[in-house]
Design an enzyme around this catalytic site. Structure first.
Site, PDB file in Angstrom:
ATOM      1  N   ALA A 166      -2.030  -4.577  -7.943  1.00 53.45           N
ATOM      2  CA  ALA A 166      -2.843  -5.310  -6.963  1.00 53.45           C
ATOM      3  C   ALA A 166      -2.383  -5.024  -5.529  1.00 53.45           C
ATOM      4  O   ALA A 166      -3.165  -5.176  -4.601  1.00 53.45           O
ATOM      5  CB  ALA A 166      -2.771  -6.805  -7.245  1.00 53.45           C
ATOM      6  N   LYS A 167      -1.127  -4.652  -5.359  1.00 49.07           N
ATOM      7  CA  LYS A 167      -0.567  -4.290  -4.044  1.00 49.07           C
ATOM      8  C   LYS A 167      -0.849  -5.352  -3.003  1.00 49.07           C
ATOM      9  O   LYS A 167      -1.124  -5.046  -1.839  1.00 49.07           O
ATOM     10  CB  LYS A 167      -1.071  -2.906  -3.603  1.00 49.07           C
TER      11      LYS A 167
END
Lengths: 274, 274
Positions: A94-95
């Site tokens: 998802a960063k």
């Protein structure tokens, strides 16, 4: 059980460093599934079933679900992974990276809503953007360190200080993750397979952290060089391949072809161990 | 119409630099809505209706929706903004940052699925992580530059090179956004209100970029100092306040209280113009 123990367990059980990345693109789906965003779960579940005994981890990339309004399919997919392959950890790619109060919401999304075992995070906003995830005992977080894309150079390769040997930004991130930020041993680092020399640098700074290494397969990273640079007996490496496995065949045999490609990559990685 | 023109239009029409941030927390909802994640849309739509003639922009923070499985409520909310306040741009606060092929998916999420006019992005992965958003003509992107949280120092304040006057990382980001990265004039920067001196530094480097400035209100930033540092006649500043407006009252008068607080903040910002 900690995330690291879970990772080591899957590594031993499946003899694998291979992470199966799930980046579903309906337009690339085979046969009857082609173009049908309502079948993202069906496609991914087939891949999961075909590779569950070959993988150290699964890594769904949330953008590919969000673009198709497929959050509920992602929930169902992680639940499927949990029930059919409970020993294989799930890394939600998802960063995320935001201020503390917002990071708490993203941690709820990753760990409570989707039930992931670990998440990928951007370190750009600093420690208080990472801390809320560390409050979840037993969960892991991989910080972006040296990414596999061309633009990875733009910031990460900037030198902090002009003296010979002063650290680059990604080395600074590795130091923070190895040291002061790693409160309960939950952190790992993302280092691209496209730069084996930099994997060696990160290993010198962070010898014991798990490394998530994307860029093998479609992105062109050298699997053998990656393992030689990153593998340690006491610190797992998680080498991701997504597209090369998912789209190994555009026919109805896609799951068998994915399994064959996953097995080939797993064995190649294992054979490259020093 | 470009995003910048849309922003300037709302600024003039509403006499405002105030961005109304939508960070819905059901546990803080007033009266009958309290604790009900199914009423996120209802709560936010009331805030939108109460502030639409006072705002330069709306900024929904996607994490607060994702944590509550409320993506469809967010879709409905942006559609509501579009129909009731078509002149007020919508900035989706998502802080995404990923390799090109994944960034394309996130761009679909922000611009096609939700219909936002602009998005916030992390620059940590470099230009090819930003470029896919710039392919959407007329859309804007604010890059994280100097954030308002304590951990903002950890990376953004690192000096690149040790010579006196060599740039800090956030100054490097401002230079990239002002220059080579800003292909079609779509970029802006996120600079926290908690550091007015750094807003001045960013303004010196990027005199014409729109600035999104969070941190006024609950985070404690000084509104007047923010405007003095950042305001330019030819480059809008978008000063965000979320919690101070949303939760101005815990009673059934919450929409009136939000309107009063938004008006107070708008007027304070306007009065601080040099």
């Amino acid at each position: 059980m900690t995330f690291l123990e879970m990772l080591q367990g899957a590594q031993e059980r499946n003899g694998s460093m291979l992470c199966v990345g799930l980046d579903p693109e309906p337009k690339r789906f085979p046969g009857a599934l082609k173009g049908d965003a309502g079948r993202i779960y069906d496609f991914c579940a087939r891949i999961v079933d075909a590779t569950a005994d070959l993988a150290i981890a699964f890594k769904p990339q949330i953008a590919y679900f969000a673009a198709h309004r497929a959050e509920q399919q992602l929930e169902k997919l992680v639940a499927h992974m949990r029930s059919t392959a409970p020993h294989v950890p799930v890394i939600l790619d998802a960063k995320r990276g935001d201020i503390g109060s917002t990071a708490e919401q993203y941690a709820v999304e990753a760990f409570e809503r989707y039930g992931a075992d670990a998440v990928t995070l951007s370190p750009f906003m600093g420690f208080d953007s990472v801390q809320p995830y560390l409050k979840y005992e037993g969960k892991g977080a991989f910080l972006l360190c040296r990414t596999s894309n061309p633009g990875g150079d733009d910031l990460q390769n900037q030198r902090l200080g002009s003296i010979e040997g002063s650290p680059l930004l990604y080395e600074h991130v590795a130091k923070l993750a190895q040291g002061p930020w790693n409160l309960n041993g939950q952190l790992g680092l993302v280092v691209g397979a496209t730069y084996p020399v930099e994997i060696e640098r990160v290993r010198a700074i962070a010898p014991r952290l798990p490394l998530l290494i994307p860029g093998v397969g479609a992105q062109g990273g050298d699997a053998a060089a990656t393992v030689r640079a990153g593998w340690r007996a006491d610190a797992p490496i998680v080498v991701n391949s997504s597209r090369a496995i998912l789209y190994a065949s555009s026919g109805d045999d896609f799951a068998d072809a994915a399994r064959a490609e996953a097995r080939r990559t797993r064995d190649l990685l294992a054979a490259s161990r020093p």
